[in-house]
Design a protein around this motif. Structure first.
Motif, short mmCIF file in Angstrom:
data_model
loop_
_atom_site.label_atom_id
_atom_site.label_comp_id
_atom_site.label_asym_id
_atom_site.label_seq_id
_atom_site.Cartn_x
_atom_site.Cartn_y
_atom_site.Cartn_z
N ALA A 63 68.85 5.92 -26.28
CA ALA A 63 69.59 6.17 -25.04
C ALA A 63 71.08 6.37 -25.34
O ALA A 63 71.72 7.27 -24.77
N GLN A 64 71.63 5.56 -26.24
CA GLN A 64 73.04 5.71 -26.60
C GLN A 64 73.30 7.07 -27.25
O GLN A 64 74.31 7.72 -26.97
N GLN A 65 72.38 7.50 -28.10
CA GLN A 65 72.53 8.80 -28.76
C GLN A 65 72.50 9.93 -27.73
O GLN A 65 73.33 10.84 -27.76
N GLU A 66 71.55 9.85 -26.80
CA GLU A 66 71.47 10.87 -25.74
C GLU A 66 72.73 10.86 -24.89
O GLU A 66 73.27 11.91 -24.53
N PHE A 67 73.22 9.66 -24.59
CA PHE A 67 74.44 9.50 -23.79
C PHE A 67 75.63 10.14 -24.51
O PHE A 67 76.38 10.93 -23.92
N ASP A 68 75.80 9.81 -25.78
CA ASP A 68 76.96 10.32 -26.54
C ASP A 68 76.91 11.84 -26.68
O ASP A 68 77.94 12.52 -26.56
N ASP A 69 75.71 12.38 -26.92
CA ASP A 69 75.57 13.85 -27.04
C ASP A 69 75.93 14.52 -25.71
O ASP A 69 76.57 15.58 -25.67
N LEU B 78 82.85 26.64 -12.89
CA LEU B 78 81.79 25.79 -12.34
C LEU B 78 80.58 25.75 -13.25
O LEU B 78 80.11 26.79 -13.74
N TYR B 79 80.07 24.55 -13.47
CA TYR B 79 78.87 24.34 -14.29
C TYR B 79 77.88 23.48 -13.52
O TYR B 79 78.27 22.49 -12.89
N LEU B 80 76.60 23.85 -13.59
CA LEU B 80 75.55 23.01 -13.04
C LEU B 80 74.97 22.21 -14.21
O LEU B 80 74.49 22.79 -15.19
N ILE B 81 75.04 20.87 -14.10
CA ILE B 81 74.63 20.00 -15.19
C ILE B 81 73.22 19.48 -14.92
O ILE B 81 72.93 19.00 -13.82
N MET B 82 72.36 19.55 -15.93
CA MET B 82 70.97 19.08 -15.78
C MET B 82 70.44 18.65 -17.15
O MET B 82 71.05 18.92 -18.18
N SER B 83 69.29 18.01 -17.13
CA SER B 83 68.68 17.63 -18.42
C SER B 83 67.91 18.82 -18.99
O SER B 83 67.62 19.80 -18.30
N LEU C 50 74.65 23.94 -17.85
CA LEU C 50 74.72 23.14 -19.08
C LEU C 50 73.58 22.13 -19.03
O LEU C 50 73.41 21.42 -18.05
N SER C 51 72.79 22.08 -20.11
CA SER C 51 71.70 21.09 -20.16
C SER C 51 71.81 20.26 -21.42
O SER C 51 72.38 20.69 -22.43
N SER C 52 71.27 19.04 -21.35
CA SER C 52 71.32 18.13 -22.48
C SER C 52 70.03 17.32 -22.50
O SER C 52 69.49 17.00 -21.43
N SER C 53 69.53 16.98 -23.67
CA SER C 53 68.27 16.24 -23.77
C SER C 53 68.48 14.78 -23.39
O SER C 53 69.32 14.09 -23.95
N LEU C 54 67.72 14.32 -22.40
CA LEU C 54 67.85 12.93 -21.90
C LEU C 54 66.47 12.26 -21.82
O LEU C 54 66.23 11.42 -20.94
N ASN C 55 65.59 12.61 -22.74
CA ASN C 55 64.17 12.19 -22.62
C ASN C 55 63.98 10.69 -22.49
O ASN C 55 63.25 10.21 -21.63
N THR C 56 64.63 9.91 -23.36
CA THR C 56 64.44 8.45 -23.34
C THR C 56 64.96 7.87 -22.03
O THR C 56 64.32 7.03 -21.40
N ILE C 57 66.15 8.34 -21.62
CA ILE C 57 66.77 7.85 -20.39
C ILE C 57 65.89 8.18 -19.19
O ILE C 57 65.68 7.35 -18.30
N GLU C 58 65.32 9.39 -19.18
CA GLU C 58 64.46 9.79 -18.06
C GLU C 58 63.17 8.98 -18.02
O GLU C 58 62.76 8.52 -16.95
#
Length: 313
Positions: free
Chosen positions: A44-50, A257-262, A284-292
């Motif tokens: 989760a910390q790694q996903e958060f930092d990324d 403007l950016y729409l942020i999502m996983s 903009l998307s970012s991997s948040l698998n563990t957090i989700e």
């Protein structure tokens, strides 16, 4: 008035895991089998930092505060549920359903924002409602159209109608109330937070219309969005399960403007939905698998938007 902000508050987890107290009505949470709690937290910390690095790379002002070791607060990564920040310098503090989530409310976080040059004029505190078992979980429960002064709320065990109306009177929003359901073991049950099935941007709205079972309520929501000139991007329940409703539009550098999502949310969208969104905003998307999986929340829940005025030197 602005609908989007360039400043975001985020809380870095130190003890992230599946919260037993929220799982009773957040049907998106799951236990990761054969995974040590330390591993879950590290992932989760790694996903958060990324995620923070990506936001900063597009020019978003991200204020990161570490979670406190003082309490066991597995969901502290989702600060938007206990606090909201408004352009007139008001701060809203909200009553939380899970007892261990009430420990997330920290005065030092407000002091950190003041240290970053933001002005807090007034605190509107609804937390006494917890004693009566009445809840309204911040911008998890409230989808705010700040320009048109409308607040959308899907009622649930975590979003009380009377308290929602009180919020709208205090902050001068027109209330738009409805019930949004999901299918759990072949039964229709309320979605725990409005921001899982709906997102309002400057010129568009992403929403799962099929989750609003009552036709009159559904028509009313559509009417409000259309009269405010929002293009509606309708998503399916399966896309909601992939957190495609849990998005937030923010301002990057130069006001872009950016729409942020996983990443899961992005992957669930059809090409035509992506094309429609791209007419309105960058993505903009970012991997948040563990957090989700463990937290049952996604990209939107992790960001508390800061609309507070800045100190004038």
């Amino acid at each position: 008035m602005q609908q989007t902000t360039n400043s975001i508050l985020m809380i870095r987890p130190i003890n992230f895991r599946m919260n037993e107290q929220t799982a009773v009505n957040n049907y998106y949470q799951k236990q990761l089998d054969n995974t040590m709690p330390e591993t879950v937290n590290l992932k989760a910390q790694q996903e958060f930092d990324d995620y923070v690095a990506k936001l900063r790379s597009i020019g978003v002002n991200v204020i990161v505060v570490d979670d406190s070791k003082e309490f066991d607060t597995p969901d502290s990564i989702f600060p938007n549920n206990w606090v909201s920040f408004h352009e007139n310098g008001d701060v809203g503090l909200y009553p939380m359903f899970a007892e261990n989530r009430r420990l997330e409310r920290r005065e030092d976080i407000l002091e950190t924002l003041e240290g970053n040059g933001f002005v807090i004029n007034n605190i509107v505190d609804y937390t006494s409602a917890e004693a009566e078992g009445v809840f309204l979980e911040g911008t998890g429960s409230l989808i705010l159209d700040r320009i048109n002064r409308k607040a959308y709320c899907a009622l649930s065990p975590r979003a009380d109608e009377d308290l929602f109306i009180e919020f709208c009177e205090d902050f001068e929003f027109t209330p738009v109330v409805f019930i949004s359901n999901q299918t759990v073991n072949n039964k229709r049950k309320p979605i725990y937070h409005t921001n899982v099935m709906m997102c309002v941007g400057e010129t568009f709205a992403v929403i799962c219309l099929a989750s609003i079972d009552n036709k009159k309520e559904r028509k009313n929501v559509i009417k409000h969005l259309k009269e405010d000139g929002k293009e509606i991007i309708d998503i399916t329940e399966n896309q909601v399960n992939n957190f495609a409703g849990n998005m937030l539009q923010v301002k990057g550098g130069n006001g872009e403007l950016y729409l942020i999502m996983s990443q899961a949310a992005y992957n669930s969208l059809s090409q035509s939905q992506i094309n429609t969104l791209k007419k309105h905003t960058k993505i903009l998307s970012s991997s948040l698998n563990t957090i989700e999986v463990c937290g049952g929340g996604s990209a939107r829940c992790m960001m508390a938007e800061v609309f507070l005025p800045k100190k004038v030197d």
